[in-house]
Design a protein around this motif. Structure first.
Motif, PDB file in Angstrom:
ATOM      1  N   ASN A 226      -6.655 -10.016   3.178  1.00 56.76           N
ATOM      2  CA  ASN A 226      -6.578  -8.690   2.575  1.00 56.76           C
ATOM      3  C   ASN A 226      -6.459  -7.620   3.658  1.00 56.76           C
ATOM      4  O   ASN A 226      -7.309  -7.546   4.552  1.00 56.76           O
ATOM      5  CB  ASN A 226      -7.830  -8.447   1.728  1.00 56.76           C
TER       6      ASN A 226
ATOM      7  N   TYR B 151     -11.617   2.265   6.338  1.00 59.41           N
ATOM      8  CA  TYR B 151     -12.702   1.877   5.434  1.00 59.41           C
ATOM      9  C   TYR B 151     -14.041   2.445   5.905  1.00 59.41           C
ATOM     10  O   TYR B 151     -15.000   2.531   5.134  1.00 59.41           O
ATOM     11  CB  TYR B 151     -12.761   0.362   5.251  1.00 59.41           C
TER      12      TYR B 151
ATOM     13  N   ALA C 214      -7.024  -4.355   5.048  1.00 59.70           N
ATOM     14  CA  ALA C 214      -7.831  -3.147   4.928  1.00 59.70           C
ATOM     15  C   ALA C 214      -7.294  -2.119   5.931  1.00 59.70           C
ATOM     16  O   ALA C 214      -6.090  -2.001   6.131  1.00 59.70           O
ATOM     17  CB  ALA C 214      -9.306  -3.466   5.177  1.00 59.70           C
ATOM     18  N   SER C 215      -8.166  -1.380   6.559  1.00 61.34           N
ATOM     19  CA  SER C 215      -7.806  -0.387   7.568  1.00 61.34           C
ATOM     20  C   SER C 215      -9.110   0.096   8.170  1.00 61.34           C
ATOM     21  O   SER C 215     -10.158   0.063   7.502  1.00 61.34           O
ATOM     22  CB  SER C 215      -7.067   0.791   6.917  1.00 61.34           C
TER      23      SER C 215
ATOM     24  N   ALA D 277      -8.486  -5.111   9.459  1.00 61.92           N
ATOM     25  CA  ALA D 277      -8.528  -3.650   9.444  1.00 61.92           C
ATOM     26  C   ALA D 277      -7.732  -3.108  10.633  1.00 61.92           C
ATOM     27  O   ALA D 277      -8.259  -2.967  11.735  1.00 61.92           O
ATOM     28  CB  ALA D 277      -9.977  -3.153   9.502  1.00 61.92           C
TER      29      ALA D 277
ATOM     30  N   LYS E 143      -9.694   1.043   0.749  1.00 60.80           N
ATOM     31  CA  LYS E 143      -9.816   0.072   1.828  1.00 60.80           C
ATOM     32  C   LYS E 143     -11.244  -0.473   1.940  1.00 60.80           C
ATOM     33  O   LYS E 143     -11.442  -1.659   2.245  1.00 60.80           O
ATOM     34  CB  LYS E 143      -9.365   0.691   3.149  1.00 60.80           C
TER      35      LYS E 143
ATOM     36  N   GLY F 105       0.812  -1.214   0.000  1.00 59.21           N
ATOM     37  CA  GLY F 105       0.000   0.000   0.000  1.00 59.21           C
ATOM     38  C   GLY F 105       0.841   1.258   0.000  1.00 59.21           C
ATOM     39  O   GLY F 105       2.039   1.231   0.297  1.00 59.21           O
TER      40      GLY F 105
ATOM     41  N   ILE G 243     -11.458  -3.006  -0.721  1.00 60.06           N
ATOM     42  CA  ILE G 243     -10.782  -4.242  -0.330  1.00 60.06           C
ATOM     43  C   ILE G 243     -11.686  -5.103   0.539  1.00 60.06           C
ATOM     44  O   ILE G 243     -11.767  -6.327   0.373  1.00 60.06           O
ATOM     45  CB  ILE G 243      -9.455  -3.922   0.389  1.00 60.06           C
TER      46      ILE G 243
ATOM     47  N   ALA H 239     -10.508 -10.217   5.708  1.00 58.62           N
ATOM     48  CA  ALA H 239      -9.873  -8.901   5.746  1.00 58.62           C
ATOM     49  C   ALA H 239      -9.481  -8.564   7.179  1.00 58.62           C
ATOM     50  O   ALA H 239     -10.170  -8.943   8.131  1.00 58.62           O
ATOM     51  CB  ALA H 239     -10.812  -7.829   5.199  1.00 58.62           C
TER      52      ALA H 239
ATOM     53  N   HIS I  49      -3.716  -0.353  -3.893  1.00 53.41           N
ATOM     54  CA  HIS I  49      -4.424  -1.085  -2.840  1.00 53.41           C
ATOM     55  C   HIS I  49      -5.464  -2.046  -3.404  1.00 53.41           C
ATOM     56  O   HIS I  49      -5.403  -3.260  -3.153  1.00 53.41           O
ATOM     57  CB  HIS I  49      -5.120  -0.095  -1.896  1.00 53.41           C
TER      58      HIS I  49
ATOM     59  N   TYR J 105      -7.664   6.672  -0.027  1.00 55.54           N
ATOM     60  CA  TYR J 105      -7.284   5.548   0.829  1.00 55.54           C
ATOM     61  C   TYR J 105      -8.517   4.878   1.432  1.00 55.54           C
ATOM     62  O   TYR J 105      -8.624   3.641   1.442  1.00 55.54           O
ATOM     63  CB  TYR J 105      -6.358   6.060   1.928  1.00 55.54           C
ATOM     64  N   SER J 106      -9.463   5.681   1.926  1.00 51.82           N
ATOM     65  CA  SER J 106     -10.674   5.120   2.524  1.00 51.82           C
ATOM     66  C   SER J 106     -11.490   4.349   1.491  1.00 51.82           C
ATOM     67  O   SER J 106     -12.005   3.260   1.777  1.00 51.82           O
ATOM     68  CB  SER J 106     -11.527   6.236   3.135  1.00 51.82           C
TER      69      SER J 106
END
Length: 254
Positions: A149, A155, A151-152, A193, A168, A91, A171, A191, A122, A164-165
């Protein structure tokens, strides 16, 4: 999944979270394929994996380039004989607000190029790598495959991170789709996060800034990269985890 002797590919495997995942899995007897653009960082991780008692090989790969990803996964399978797991971790960041306003005038906008670049690395990168890994898992006849995967918690939507959001969130959506599509082949998709995790980038921040970040976390501390690596190991080993998101954030909510 029994980890001893399995082959797992990690994108962004040269340093940070990717390196931590590689070293933890190496201690469980996993063989690692490291995908990154930083050859020096990958070389260091290869040595750390060897020190942990396992084997890793580096692959210089732009995950957003389709032909490169196809060739890389073909080479991984040629080198190791199979692939059993994939961690989509690569990323980048290109943070900016949608528009920046001063005295009622728009003085700056997030560029389309920076939006596309983040989404490509991403979301498209995860798609390409998952596609190739899944194809080799099926054609190779592996008994069980796992796609994880990264993510973050972004998301949920994070200020200054439209690109980025969105990536994610995409994803997370892709991960859920793959769990439904690939379950018939005994391939699981999950995923993770992460919240605020102490990486090289974070360590460059002034102590007072780090203290402010920690204060925002209900647990009052920043996460460690091994907290994410532990979660990867748990997903790999628990054969009924699929189609969900595990938030590793210390209870942070955006």
């Amino acid at each position: 999944m029994e980890l001893q002797g399995k082959v797992v590919a990690i994108t962004g495997g040269g340093k940070g979270i990717g390196r931590s995942i590689a070293v933890r899995l190496a201690k469980q007897g996993v063989k690692l394929a490291l995908l990154d653009l930083d050859d020096a960082a990958m070389a260091e991780t290869v040595q750390l994996v060897a020190d942990a008692g396992s084997e890793a090989r580096p692959y210089n790969c732009n995950v957003a380039d389709e032909a490169t990803v196809e060739a890389t996964f073909n080479q991984i399978v040629a080198d190791f004989g199979a692939i059993h797991g994939l961690v989509n971790n690569a990323g980048i960041l290109r943070d900016a607000t949608l528009i920046k306003v001063k005295d009622g005038k728009v003085v700056k906008k997030m560029t389309g190029d920076n939006y596309s670049l983040v989404v490509d690395v991403h979301m498209k990168g995860a798609f390409l790598c998952a596609r190739e890994a899944a194809a080799h898992m099926v054609e190779g006849g592996v008994e069980e495959g796992v796609i994880i995967n990264m993510a973050s918690i972004a998301y949920h939507g994070n200020f200054g991170q439209s690109n980025y959001s969105a990536a994610k969130a995409g994803i997370v959506a892709q991960s859920k789709v793959w769990a439904k599509e690939l379950g018939r082949y005994n391939i699981r998709s999950m995923a993770i996060a992460p919240g605020t995790i102490e990486t090289d980038l974070l360590r460059t921040m002034p102590p007072e800034a780090l203290d402010k970040l920690a204060a925002m976390v209900p647990l009052k501390r920043i996460g460690d990269v091994d907290n994410i690596a532990q979660t990867v190991q748990h997903i790999l080993e628990n054969n009924y985890l699929s189609g969900d998101v595990i938030e590793v954030s210390g209870a942070v909510t955006l």
